[in-house]
Scaffold this active site. Structure first.
Site, short mmCIF file in Angstrom:
data_model
loop_
_atom_site.label_atom_id
_atom_site.label_comp_id
_atom_site.label_asym_id
_atom_site.label_seq_id
_atom_site.Cartn_x
_atom_site.Cartn_y
_atom_site.Cartn_z
N HIS A 213 7.18 -0.77 -14.92
CA HIS A 213 8.68 -0.93 -14.16
C HIS A 213 9.29 0.56 -14.99
O HIS A 213 10.92 0.23 -14.40
CB HIS A 213 9.23 -1.86 -13.58
CG HIS A 213 8.04 -2.62 -13.53
ND1 HIS A 213 7.06 -3.33 -13.82
CD2 HIS A 213 7.85 -3.46 -12.39
CE1 HIS A 213 5.96 -4.17 -13.62
NE2 HIS A 213 6.95 -4.81 -12.37
N TYR B 241 4.49 3.23 -9.24
CA TYR B 241 4.00 2.71 -7.77
C TYR B 241 3.51 3.68 -7.41
O TYR B 241 3.03 3.76 -6.13
CB TYR B 241 4.53 1.86 -7.25
CG TYR B 241 4.87 0.20 -8.04
CD1 TYR B 241 4.29 -0.22 -8.86
CD2 TYR B 241 5.62 -0.99 -7.72
CE1 TYR B 241 4.33 -1.91 -9.86
CE2 TYR B 241 6.02 -1.52 -7.83
CZ TYR B 241 5.70 -2.45 -9.13
OH TYR B 241 5.95 -3.70 -10.19
N SER C 15 1.10 -0.92 -0.18
CA SER C 15 0.10 -0.24 -0.29
C SER C 15 1.27 1.44 0.10
O SER C 15 1.68 1.55 1.25
CB SER C 15 -0.82 -0.44 0.98
OG SER C 15 -1.76 1.27 0.79
N GLU C 16 1.32 1.46 -1.17
CA GLU C 16 2.45 3.16 -1.34
C GLU C 16 1.57 4.17 -0.63
O GLU C 16 2.19 5.11 0.25
CB GLU C 16 2.27 3.58 -2.93
CG GLU C 16 2.98 2.70 -3.41
CD GLU C 16 2.84 0.86 -3.77
OE1 GLU C 16 2.82 -0.16 -3.84
OE2 GLU C 16 1.48 0.77 -3.68
N PRO D 231 -0.47 5.74 -6.29
CA PRO D 231 -0.88 6.10 -4.93
C PRO D 231 -0.83 6.60 -3.88
O PRO D 231 -2.00 6.97 -3.30
CB PRO D 231 -1.55 4.58 -4.96
CG PRO D 231 -1.21 3.21 -6.27
CD PRO D 231 0.12 4.52 -6.49
N GLN E 153 8.85 0.97 -4.48
CA GLN E 153 9.54 -0.45 -5.17
C GLN E 153 10.15 -0.29 -7.06
O GLN E 153 10.93 -0.26 -7.44
CB GLN E 153 8.65 -2.12 -4.97
CG GLN E 153 9.48 -3.73 -4.98
CD GLN E 153 8.88 -4.07 -4.52
OE1 GLN E 153 8.12 -4.98 -5.80
NE2 GLN E 153 9.17 -4.88 -3.68
N PHE E 154 9.17 0.91 -7.36
CA PHE E 154 9.20 1.16 -8.46
C PHE E 154 8.50 1.98 -8.95
O PHE E 154 7.65 2.77 -8.15
CB PHE E 154 8.96 0.73 -9.61
CG PHE E 154 9.30 -0.87 -9.78
CD1 PHE E 154 10.53 -0.78 -10.64
CD2 PHE E 154 9.62 -1.81 -9.16
CE1 PHE E 154 11.35 -1.80 -10.87
CE2 PHE E 154 10.12 -3.68 -9.40
CZ PHE E 154 11.01 -2.97 -10.69
N ALA E 155 9.20 3.85 -8.85
CA ALA E 155 8.72 5.19 -9.04
C ALA E 155 7.12 4.83 -10.17
O ALA E 155 6.72 5.63 -9.62
CB ALA E 155 9.45 6.07 -10.18
#
Length: 338
Positions: free
Chosen positions: A129, A86, A59-60, A89, A82-84
């Site tokens: 990604h 993502y 949950s970003e 949210p 984890q990746f830009a």
């Protein structure tokens, strides 16, 4: 001094910061026991325990929201997205909450958080990604945006970001994670470049936010770059035979206006290179800055070399990136201008 990849330098920076200040905590998806998808946090949970390096739910928005609350009460969270790609949210939390609390509270509260996120393409990660969203952060007042190009800067800038009282978005070019790439051929090389940027102190040090670095001195044209494109610009200048001055911005907000103006007023020409899409990319802001402050010194139009205005093309990402030929053509064009 040790020879480090950018991953190792980032890990060393968090280690030094956690060792110096018990209020520094690290968390995010898979960053604890697993050590992060790119292993940037490997060993930190074992060394500092689960109270200071721990895994978060997927949950970003929750990760960044929790970090904001912790920061307002004196903790210094360094969280990983984890990746830009993502971060969307969490964009509401970043832009509507983290960026405004100092102003809304009349400086009673600050939000000393760092949001680390791998950015850019080059690992065949596909559309979700590989994005470069730095312009979305630079548009927002109250947050700072950092994009290192080498291990030494990555560690020093990260420690400065952790110690900063304001929210810092720390974008890590994943194409540089495990070593530099040959700017001529877009493939990894070892060891870390002719500049020996892989030599990193093991101990604590900082690199100031808001200060650019001259990676290559020149007299004919200024090239404004950051992150991965530093190496493309170097290769392009060599192949094109142009005496280009390459300015690595390192942070795009705050922006080192003095370094930009000094270089452009010296050379009279400017090329801007970034991996993100062209329209409303950060290069547009750089063009405006140069035009406003250096107009009467310019001897040619400013040129941008960027990613294309398309969804990220997984199967053709190397054609999408600015490469030495495209950048070299731009350098030759500004040199030929009357």
């Amino acid at each position: 001094m040790s020879r480090m990849t950018m991953i190792q330098a980032i890990r060393s920076g968090m280690d030094n910061a956690m060792e110096k200040d018990d209020n520094v905590v690290v968390f995010g998806e898979d960053v604890g026991f697993f050590g992060g998808v790119f292993r940037c946090t490997q060993g930190l949970q074992e060394k500092y325990g689960r109270q200071r390096c721990f895994d978060a739910p997927i949950s970003e928005s929750g990760i960044v929201g929790a970090a904001i609350g912790m920061a307002a009460y004196g903790i210094r969270p360094c969280v990983e997205i984890q990746f830009a790609d993502y971060m969307y949210p969490a964009y509401d939390q970043i832009t509507q909450e983290a960026s405004r609390i100092r102003y809304r509270s009349a400086n009673d509260f600050t939000v000393p958080i760092v949001v680390r996120m791998p950015t850019g393409g080059g690992i065949f990660g596909g559309q979700t990604h590989s994005q470069s969203p730095e312009a979305l952060f630079a548009h927002v007042s109250g947050i700072k945006t950092v994009i290192p190009s080498n291990p030494y800067d990555a560690k020093g800038l990260l420690i400065s970001a952790i110690e900063d009282e304001d929210p810092v978005m720390f974008l890590e070019p994943k194409r540089l994670y495990n070593g530099p790439f040959d700017g001529h051929h877009d493939r990894p090389v070892t060891p870390w470049s002719k500049h020996e940027f892989g030599e990193v102190p093991d101990d604590y040090y900082t690199v100031p936010l808001g200060k650019a670095a001259v990676r290559r001195e020149g007299a004919d044209v200024t090239v404004l770059v950051y992150g991965t494109m530093v190496y493309v610009a170097e290769a392009a200048a060599e192949e094109a035979g142009v005496d280009a001055e390459i300015i690595d911005l390192r942070t795009i907000l705050p922006l080192d206006l003095e370094a930009i103006e000094e270089s452009v007023r010296k050379t009279g020409r400017c090329v801007i290179v970034h991996e993100a899409t062209k329209t409303c990319g950060f290069g547009a802001e750089l063009m405006a800055v140069v035009a406003e402050s250096c107009f009467y010194h310019l001897e040619a139009p400013i040129i941008r070399v960027t990613g294309y205005d398309t969804p990220y093309p997984h199967a053709h990402e190397w054609e999408y990136f600015p490469g030495p030929k495209r950048v070299g053509d731009a350098l030759k064009k500004v040199m030929e201008a009357a």
